[in-house]
Design an enzyme around this catalytic site. Structure first.
Site, mmCIF file in Angstrom:
data_model
loop_
_atom_site.group_PDB
_atom_site.id
_atom_site.type_symbol
_atom_site.label_atom_id
_atom_site.label_comp_id
_atom_site.label_asym_id
_atom_site.label_seq_id
_atom_site.Cartn_x
_atom_site.Cartn_y
_atom_site.Cartn_z
ATOM 1 N N LYS A 128 1.522 -15.106 3.060
ATOM 2 C CA LYS A 128 1.737 -15.772 1.772
ATOM 3 C C LYS A 128 3.239 -16.003 1.649
ATOM 4 C CE LYS A 128 0.214 -17.182 -2.328
ATOM 5 N NZ LYS A 128 -0.812 -18.234 -2.548
ATOM 6 N N ASP A 152 -4.792 -17.575 0.755
ATOM 7 C CA ASP A 152 -5.811 -18.150 -0.146
ATOM 8 C C ASP A 152 -6.604 -19.239 0.575
ATOM 9 O OD1 ASP A 152 -3.170 -19.028 -0.263
ATOM 10 O OD2 ASP A 152 -3.387 -20.017 -2.192
ATOM 11 N N TYR A 161 0.801 -1.227 0.000
ATOM 12 C CA TYR A 161 0.000 0.000 0.000
ATOM 13 C C TYR A 161 0.832 1.275 0.000
ATOM 14 C CZ TYR A 161 -4.865 -1.306 0.377
ATOM 15 O OH TYR A 161 -6.134 -1.730 0.102
ATOM 16 N N ASP A 180 -7.027 -5.883 3.921
ATOM 17 C CA ASP A 180 -8.049 -5.106 3.227
ATOM 18 C C ASP A 180 -9.077 -6.044 2.592
ATOM 19 O OD1 ASP A 180 -9.240 -2.834 2.097
ATOM 20 O OD2 ASP A 180 -8.157 -3.139 0.228
#
Ligand code: NAD
Length: 342
Positions: A177, A212, A125, A236
């Site tokens: 991740k 995921d 971000y 987010d």
């Protein structure tokens, strides 16, 4: 109860002014001792002060260190930079808390009660993006840089772990991740594991999940989660996902908490499609106000507000259109005020 607590009030854009007025009405009915300093930002800032984040608004938050904010419009693609992101950076609002709790039983999922704690300042971000031109295509390649730091991860994780202990949560799940983005999200995972082993083992259970798989598990069985802690972009996305599990964006509050200030808001945007039509569900902002009451240690008032919302929805069955009801913003607010004063 303190005599008065100064708070910056930003009505915002689109449905913002409607849901902010509704929230002020219920806070008044509760007798909450807030002293509001009205300021503008977003599109309203551009129209009234020529700036999406006027200096007077920043000064006010610097003074009050507390703000209740309606949604702010951000143009997609070009235009000005998001005032929300600028506020987070300006006041180092490093922790974003987004609780999701089932408020209307019998929907898609009963008994969801979880909280997403999102790192708010780092990751993908930070806005370090550019295009690379190849031949005559100026946008042939797009690049973005993500930055996560040990200190930034640790600050957020310390906040999340302390919040879990203070609110009696039993399990904290670190979402990452690190199988693919080994450095960028690996540093967050590694810092979480070190902090847990050193200071928190035994106070709650901690596990880890890849983002995921987490999305799938949330959709299949959200009750298995308690506190989810993650980096900026994943947080987010997952916090909107969990809002959908409990009735949509109209029910999802958020708090941005940092060293210099705390800003409370609804997760949803300015909903220009329904602005000015008395259709907006004000609950998300009202729940954000309840989080603000908790933050200033007026928990009994926060509890009364949450209970009143619950009774209005489930005993009086007064609901806005997004929840399958026929009430407008004003009718819902009147019903809630009647509950609070009853
Ligand atoms: P949105 O959240 O405004 O709207 C998405 C959908 O949800 C729309 O159909 C809308 O009508 C509905 N909706 C949202 N809130 C509702 C409520 N309280 N009651 C009933 N229905 C509701 O998202 P968007 O359309 O993608 O964004 C509109 C603008 O808001 C954009 O400029 C965006 O940048 C901005 N935005 C601001 C914030 C913020 O200030 N925190 C957050 C998200 C988006």
């Amino acid at each position: 109860m303190p005599a008065s607590i100064p708070v910056t009030l930003i009505p915002g854009d689109g449905i913002g002014p409607e849901i902010v007025e509704a929230t002020l009405t219920v806070l008044d009915a509760l007798g909450a001792p807030f002293e509001w300093d009205r300021q503008s930002a977003g599109l309203a800032g551009v129209t009234t002060a020529g700036d999406p984040l006027p200096a007077a608004t920043l000064q006010s938050i610097r003074r009050t260190r507390l703000a209740l904010k309606g949604p702010l419009e951000t143009p997609s693609g070009g235009g000005y930079r998001s005032s929300n992101v600028r506020l987070r950076e300006e006041f180092k609002l490093y922790a974003n808390l987004r609780p999701a709790r089932t408020l209307i039983p019998g929907g898609r999922f009963d008994d969801v009660d979880l909280i997403v704690v999102r790192e708010n300042l780092e990751g993908l971000y930070i806005g370090h993006e550019h295009y690379v031109q190849i031949d005559d295509d100026p946008h042939a390649v797009a690049m973005a840089t993500g930055i996560n730091t040990r200190a930034g991860s640790r600050r957020l994780l310390e906040f999340a772990f302390a919040h879990a202990v203070a609110t009696g949560r039993k399990r904290v799940t670190i979402v990452h991740k690190a199988n693919i983005m080994k450095a960028l999200t690996g540093i967050f995972l590694e810092t979480a594991q070190q902090l847990y082993e050193k200071e928190y083992r035994g106070r709650f259970a901690m596990d880890t999940v890849i983002v995921d798989a987490c999305a799938m598990k949330l959709v299949l069985n959200p009750q298995q989660f308690d506190v989810l802690v993650t980096t900026n972009l994943f947080g987010d996305i997952l916090s909107d996902l969990v809002a959908g599990l409990v009735g949509g964006l109209g029910m999802a509050p958020g708090a941005n908490i940092g060293e210099d200030a705390a800003i409370f808001e609804a997760v949803h945007g300015s909903a220009p499609d329904i602005a000015g039509k008395d259709l907006a569900n004000p609950i998300a902002l009202m729940l954000a106000a309840a989080m603000m009451l908790d933050h200033v240690r007026l928990t009994p008032l926060a509890t009364r507000l949450r209970r009143g919302i619950d009774q209005t929805l489930n005993m009086d069955k007064v609901r806005t259109g997004d929840l399958g009801g026929s009430a407008g913003t004003a009718q819902f607010t009147r019903a809630l005020v009647a509950r609070l004063q009853g």
